[in-house]
Design a protein around this motif. Structure first.
Motif, PDB file in Angstrom:
ATOM      1  N   ALA A   1       0.859  -1.187   0.000  1.00  0.00           N
ATOM      2  CA  ALA A   1       0.000   0.000   0.000  1.00  0.00           C
ATOM      3  C   ALA A   1       0.895   1.236   0.000  1.00  0.00           C
ATOM      4  O   ALA A   1       1.974   1.217   0.586  1.00  0.00           O
ATOM      5  CB  ALA A   1      -0.900   0.009   1.225  1.00  0.00           C
TER       6      ALA A   1
ATOM      7  N   TRP B   1      -0.936  -7.114   0.941  1.00  0.00           N
ATOM      8  CA  TRP B   1      -2.239  -6.423   1.085  1.00  0.00           C
ATOM      9  C   TRP B   1      -3.356  -7.425   0.883  1.00  0.00           C
ATOM     10  O   TRP B   1      -3.375  -8.143  -0.113  1.00  0.00           O
ATOM     11  CB  TRP B   1      -2.365  -5.300   0.057  1.00  0.00           C
TER      12      TRP B   1
ATOM     13  N   MET C   1      -0.921   1.712  -5.538  1.00  0.00           N
ATOM     14  CA  MET C   1      -0.987   0.437  -4.847  1.00  0.00           C
ATOM     15  C   MET C   1      -0.173  -0.543  -5.709  1.00  0.00           C
ATOM     16  O   MET C   1      -0.321  -0.549  -6.942  1.00  0.00           O
ATOM     17  CB  MET C   1      -2.449   0.007  -4.771  1.00  0.00           C
TER      18      MET C   1
ATOM     19  N   GLN D   1      -2.630  -4.318   6.287  1.00  0.00           N
ATOM     20  CA  GLN D   1      -2.601  -3.287   5.241  1.00  0.00           C
ATOM     21  C   GLN D   1      -1.607  -2.179   5.592  1.00  0.00           C
ATOM     22  O   GLN D   1      -0.907  -1.662   4.717  1.00  0.00           O
ATOM     23  CB  GLN D   1      -4.002  -2.715   5.033  1.00  0.00           C
TER      24      GLN D   1
END
Ligand SMILES: *Cc1c(COP(=O)(O)O)cnc(C)c1O
Length: 466
Positions: free
Chosen positions: A26, A409, A65, A403
């Protein structure tokens, strides 16, 4: 030509891709905060394209991401295979509006050829028509438009000409666990999001073959190959026998599950699915092509063309396959280029390995989490794992901690009333070492949360970016 600009773009893209294995998955909150640097009034004067690229890379890249990397396990998301990234760069340079074969023969041929390869690897009838669209949502819409055409034509109604006003009613049957975008597609087609007949499901989300309703008149039955949470498959042979006996059209939403057909050890999961009338799947999930690319297949090609083709004096006709006869769009990029490149580079064996390897990674996650005492909620038959870390609050906290940590993730879901973390392994880039590293992080963070380190009031991880 702007040689320096395009070389610079390639160099920046390479730097990005080469950094994916080491960076956090992330984006850091500070990187996301820096996106405000883009938010200026529209410049009155031109900007040098090199400067535009610099702004994209320096502000954008850190705030992405890392979906293209090896440790993103959210939703059902593949990473673009190297051959497909390269093909996509060249295709952008070609800039072909691939609606009509006569005008763009190279890209139309690639799409025609890749379509026959797709039918082959997915085990579907070789004569099916197909459409390259944006994703499974629009693939469902496209195939169901053909279904709507046929079931109403059989009742003497021309839906393209006359619409649904005064048309015979259509019974639409779905499973309780149908994907929400399938329901949306039915709404877009005027068939109603809420007027479907819903079949109850079992503990894995499979339609119960012992609970099928009576069917009469124009009918469309939608089955699912690959539940987005559990990876489970509706019992296709039983449902197809029942639906076809009643003259219904059977559509399969196989956004990722259809690809089980490509791996010999998983192909039993799609037994019977090839007997349906239409299918939708994604290429941007398990085939690992860049966004966006979905695929619709229809056994009776004329039905698809009846729903989608348009004629106009200025549009040439008579080609072997005009892409726009099969899609909602007229002007379109040739999404089949990356599909062709993926299949050409993987070959039958490479594709089978990709599907089998990601399923094996999912099984390893499930085994590692179970061994540590956490409950795996689904039968791990494919690439999806659902795990509970305890009660909903604890499970939510563990997901948030994972996360935030950035090693990998994963997202959350609620499965039949229970909060769970979803692990979906869909990327070609995930190696055994990525699974071990991610599992180690999950277990470390879960131990921290479940042993009450952060369990005090207000200490939950609910302030993160989800
Ligand atoms: C992902 C998915 C969809 C929607 O696909 P998009 O490519 O996001 O439009 C539909 N059905 C199922 C089963 C899915 O997994």
């Amino acid at each position: 030509m702007p040689r320096d600009l395009l070389h610079d773009a390639a160099a920046r893209a390479l730097r990005y891709l080469e950094g994916l294995g080491d960076r956090r998955v992330a984006p850091a909150p500070e990187a996301v905060a820096r996106l405000s640097a883009w938010d200026t009034p529209l410049p009155a004067e031109p900007t040098d394209p090199g400067e535009v690229l610099r702004l994209l890379d320096e502000i954008g890249s850190p705030a992405t991401m890392a979906m293209a990397g090896p440790r993103f396990f959210g939703f059902v998301i593949g990473s673009a295979l190297p051959a497909t990234v390269a093909a996509s760069w060249l295709a952008a340079a070609w800039d072909q509006n691939t609606g009509l074969h006569a005008v763009t023969p190279a890209t139309a041929e690639l799409e025609r050829i890749a379509l026959s390869w797709l039918l082959d690897v997915l085990g579907l009838p070789p004569g099916c028509a197909g459409a390259y669209v944006t994703g499974a949502t629009v693939a469902n819409f496209t195939a169901l438009a053909a279904a709507r055409h046929v079931v109403l034509a059989r009742a003497g109604w021309d839906v393209e000409a006359d619409g649904l006003f005064g048309a015979p009613p259509i019974t639409v049957v779905v499973g309780e666990e149908a994907h929400p975008t399938l329901i949306k597609s039915l709404g877009l087609l005027g068939l109603g999001r809420a007027s479907v007949v819903t079949v109850p499901v079992d503990g894995q989300g499979r339609m119960r073959a012992d609970a099928l309703p009576g069917l009469a008149g124009p009918s469309i039955v939608c089955i699912q190959a690959g539940n987005v949470n559990t990876g489970a498959f509706d019992p296709a042979p039983e449902i197809l026998a029942w639906a076809h006996a009643a003259g219904a059209w059977v559509h399969v939403d196989g956004a990722f599950g259809l690809w089980a057909a490509a791996a010999p050890a998983r192909a039993h999961l799609v037994a019977g699915v090839a007997d349906a009338d239409s299918w939708a799947t994604d290429a941007h999930k398990w085939l690992n092509v860049p966004y966006d690319c979905g695929l619709a297949f229809v056994r009776e090609g004329d039905a698809l063309r009846a729903a989608m083709a348009v004629r106009a004096a200025y549009l040439p006709t008579g080609a072997p396959r005009d892409p726009s006869d099969h899609t909602p769009e007229l002007s379109r990029r040739a999404r089949g280029i990356e599909v062709w490149a993926a299949l050409r580079s993987l070959g039958r064996r490479g594709l089978a390995d990709l599907v089998e390897r990601t399923c094996r990674h999912a099984a390893r996650f499930a085994a590692g989490l179970s061994a540590a005492g956490y409950e795996v909620l689904n039968e791990v038959v494919l690439n999806q794992v659902l795990v509970s870390f305890g009660d909903p609050v604890v499970t939510e906290r563990v997901i948030a901690a994972i996360q935030r940590d950035g090693t990998c993730w994963c997202g959350g879901t609620v499965w039949q009333g229970r909060a769970a973390m979803r692990i979906s392994v869909s990327s070609w880039a995930t190696a055994d070492s990525d699974v071990e590293r991610s599992l180690e992080a999950m277990l470390r963070l879960a131990a921290g949360e479940t042993h009450g380190r952060r369990a005090g009031p207000g200490a939950g991880g609910r302030t993160d970016r989800r």
